[in-house]
Design a protein around this motif. Structure first.
Motif, mmCIF file in Angstrom:
data_model
loop_
_atom_site.group_PDB
_atom_site.id
_atom_site.type_symbol
_atom_site.label_atom_id
_atom_site.label_comp_id
_atom_site.label_asym_id
_atom_site.label_seq_id
_atom_site.Cartn_x
_atom_site.Cartn_y
_atom_site.Cartn_z
ATOM 1 N N TRP A 1 0.820 -1.214 0.000
ATOM 2 C CA TRP A 1 0.000 0.000 0.000
ATOM 3 C C TRP A 1 0.851 1.260 0.000
ATOM 4 N N SER A 2 2.184 1.113 -0.043
ATOM 5 C CA SER A 2 3.042 2.278 0.112
ATOM 6 C C SER A 2 4.363 2.104 -0.619
ATOM 7 N N LEU A 3 4.709 3.084 -1.444
ATOM 8 C CA LEU A 3 5.973 3.060 -2.160
ATOM 9 C C LEU A 3 6.934 4.039 -1.494
ATOM 10 N N VAL A 4 8.051 3.516 -0.988
ATOM 11 C CA VAL A 4 9.084 4.319 -0.338
ATOM 12 C C VAL A 4 10.247 4.459 -1.309
ATOM 13 N N LEU A 5 10.776 5.670 -1.416
ATOM 14 C CA LEU A 5 11.874 5.957 -2.332
ATOM 15 C C LEU A 5 13.091 6.434 -1.549
ATOM 16 N N ARG A 6 14.248 6.013 -2.008
ATOM 17 C CA ARG A 6 15.492 6.382 -1.337
ATOM 18 C C ARG A 6 16.426 7.031 -2.355
ATOM 19 N N ASP A 7 17.076 8.111 -1.947
ATOM 20 C CA ASP A 7 18.124 8.788 -2.702
ATOM 21 C C ASP A 7 17.847 8.832 -4.208
ATOM 22 N N GLN A 8 18.543 7.989 -4.970
ATOM 23 C CA GLN A 8 18.467 7.999 -6.427
ATOM 24 C C GLN A 8 17.050 7.708 -6.939
ATOM 25 N N ALA A 9 16.291 6.901 -6.229
ATOM 26 C CA ALA A 9 14.922 6.599 -6.660
ATOM 27 C C ALA A 9 14.050 7.856 -6.627
ATOM 28 N N ILE A 10 14.299 8.739 -5.661
ATOM 29 C CA ILE A 10 13.541 9.995 -5.604
ATOM 30 C C ILE A 10 13.778 10.776 -6.889
ATOM 31 N N ASP A 11 15.035 10.844 -7.307
ATOM 32 C CA ASP A 11 15.381 11.617 -8.498
ATOM 33 C C ASP A 11 14.909 10.963 -9.791
ATOM 34 N N LEU A 12 15.058 9.638 -9.897
ATOM 35 C CA LEU A 12 14.729 8.947 -11.145
ATOM 36 C C LEU A 12 13.251 8.561 -11.255
ATOM 37 N N ALA A 13 12.689 8.030 -10.183
ATOM 38 C CA ALA A 13 11.293 7.575 -10.238
ATOM 39 C C ALA A 13 10.312 8.711 -9.945
ATOM 40 N N GLY A 14 10.774 9.739 -9.245
ATOM 41 C CA GLY A 14 9.905 10.869 -8.914
ATOM 42 C C GLY A 14 9.142 11.428 -10.105
ATOM 43 N N PRO A 15 9.813 11.712 -11.231
ATOM 44 C CA PRO A 15 9.095 12.236 -12.390
ATOM 45 C C PRO A 15 8.058 11.262 -12.980
ATOM 46 N N VAL A 16 8.283 9.972 -12.831
ATOM 47 C CA VAL A 16 7.306 8.976 -13.297
ATOM 48 C C VAL A 16 6.072 8.998 -12.396
ATOM 49 N N LEU A 17 6.287 9.176 -11.091
ATOM 50 C CA LEU A 17 5.211 9.098 -10.106
ATOM 51 C C LEU A 17 4.409 10.388 -9.959
ATOM 52 N N GLU A 18 5.060 11.537 -10.079
ATOM 53 C CA GLU A 18 4.435 12.812 -9.735
ATOM 54 C C GLU A 18 3.132 13.134 -10.470
ATOM 55 N N PRO A 19 2.909 12.693 -11.714
ATOM 56 C CA PRO A 19 1.604 12.984 -12.326
ATOM 57 C C PRO A 19 0.429 12.312 -11.594
ATOM 58 N N PHE A 20 0.740 11.347 -10.725
ATOM 59 C CA PHE A 20 -0.302 10.556 -10.065
ATOM 60 C C PHE A 20 -0.368 10.781 -8.557
ATOM 61 N N GLY A 21 0.457 11.669 -8.024
ATOM 62 C CA GLY A 21 0.449 11.882 -6.587
ATOM 63 C C GLY A 21 1.532 12.833 -6.157
ATOM 64 N N GLU A 22 1.924 12.716 -4.906
ATOM 65 C CA GLU A 22 2.926 13.618 -4.352
ATOM 66 C C GLU A 22 4.008 12.814 -3.632
ATOM 67 N N ILE A 23 5.202 13.381 -3.630
ATOM 68 C CA ILE A 23 6.339 12.776 -2.956
ATOM 69 C C ILE A 23 6.505 13.501 -1.623
ATOM 70 N N LEU A 24 6.350 12.769 -0.525
ATOM 71 C CA LEU A 24 6.411 13.355 0.811
ATOM 72 C C LEU A 24 7.726 12.955 1.480
ATOM 73 N N PRO A 25 8.506 13.930 1.950
ATOM 74 C CA PRO A 25 9.789 13.592 2.580
ATOM 75 C C PRO A 25 9.600 12.925 3.937
ATOM 76 N N LEU A 26 10.515 12.029 4.253
ATOM 77 C CA LEU A 26 10.595 11.403 5.568
ATOM 78 C C LEU A 26 11.943 11.802 6.163
ATOM 79 N N THR A 27 12.085 11.680 7.471
ATOM 80 C CA THR A 27 13.342 12.011 8.127
ATOM 81 C C THR A 27 14.077 10.726 8.465
ATOM 82 N N CYS A 28 15.305 10.612 7.922
ATOM 83 C CA CYS A 28 16.109 9.412 8.158
ATOM 84 C C CYS A 28 17.557 9.829 8.323
ATOM 85 N N PRO A 29 18.239 9.350 9.362
ATOM 86 C CA PRO A 29 19.639 9.736 9.560
ATOM 87 C C PRO A 29 20.598 9.119 8.544
#
Length: 184
Positions: free
Chosen positions: A67-95
């Protein structure tokens, strides 16, 4: 038309949360925009198998659930443009990494309830969908969506989007075929 759902890909890292309430918040995304008032949830990355203690492979998409797609580093940059027409990318806090969560905002009344296998509670409310059948006419060829019957549940991906995401060559993400219009 073929529709898919997220599926864990082998022995890859997974998302953790220090606070159970935070994890619950991530599971309550119901196709409503959260960007305006989003407070990044603190998370971690599980790097060892909880049962065996074996190290897990690095994931560009750490597993949280279908039910949830989590993106890390490079996936945010590469997959983000594929996903954004269908929703929003919300940042999480991770050390340990730059992490974000995809919140799908498209809801399509596409479930063919007459041909799907549904289990209902005695009062008639939906308990679970055992077999999904969709109306092809209700689903655009390229889409990521939820259905009104499960707004906080499953996320569905059409084949062209799955092909784009797979084509990025990122680790830790796979899909299982949920429905094929040619098979029904």
């Amino acid at each position: 038309m073929r529709i898919f759902q997220l599926y864990p890909d082998g022995e890859y890292e997974f998302l953790t949360a220090e606070d159970e309430d935070d994890l619950e918040q991530l599971g309550e995304l119901d196709a409503t925009s959260r960007a305006a008032d989003w407070a990044p949830v603190p998370v971690g990355i599980g790097t060892t198998d909880e049962d065996t203690g074996s190290p897990l492979r690095r994931a560009d998409f750490p597993w949280l659930g279908s039910w949830s797609l989590v993106l890390r580093d490079q996936a945010i940059d590469l997959a983000g443009p594929v996903l954004e027409p269908f929703g929003e990318i919300l940042p999480l806090t991770c050390p340990d990494a730059r992490i974000a969560l995809f919140n799908p905002l498209v809801v399509l009344d596409a479930l063919d309830e007459n041909h799907s296998q549904l289990v209902r509670f005695p009062d008639g409310d939906l308990m679970v969908i055992e077999k999904y059948v969709f109306s092809s006419r209700a689903v655009p060829e390229r889409s990521i969506f939820k259905i009104p019957q499960e707004r906080s549940g499953a996320v569905f991906y059409t084949e062209p989007v799955v092909d784009e995401l797979r084509g990025l060559g990122l680790a830790g993400l796979d899909f299982k075929l949920l429905w094929d219009s040619d098979a029904d």
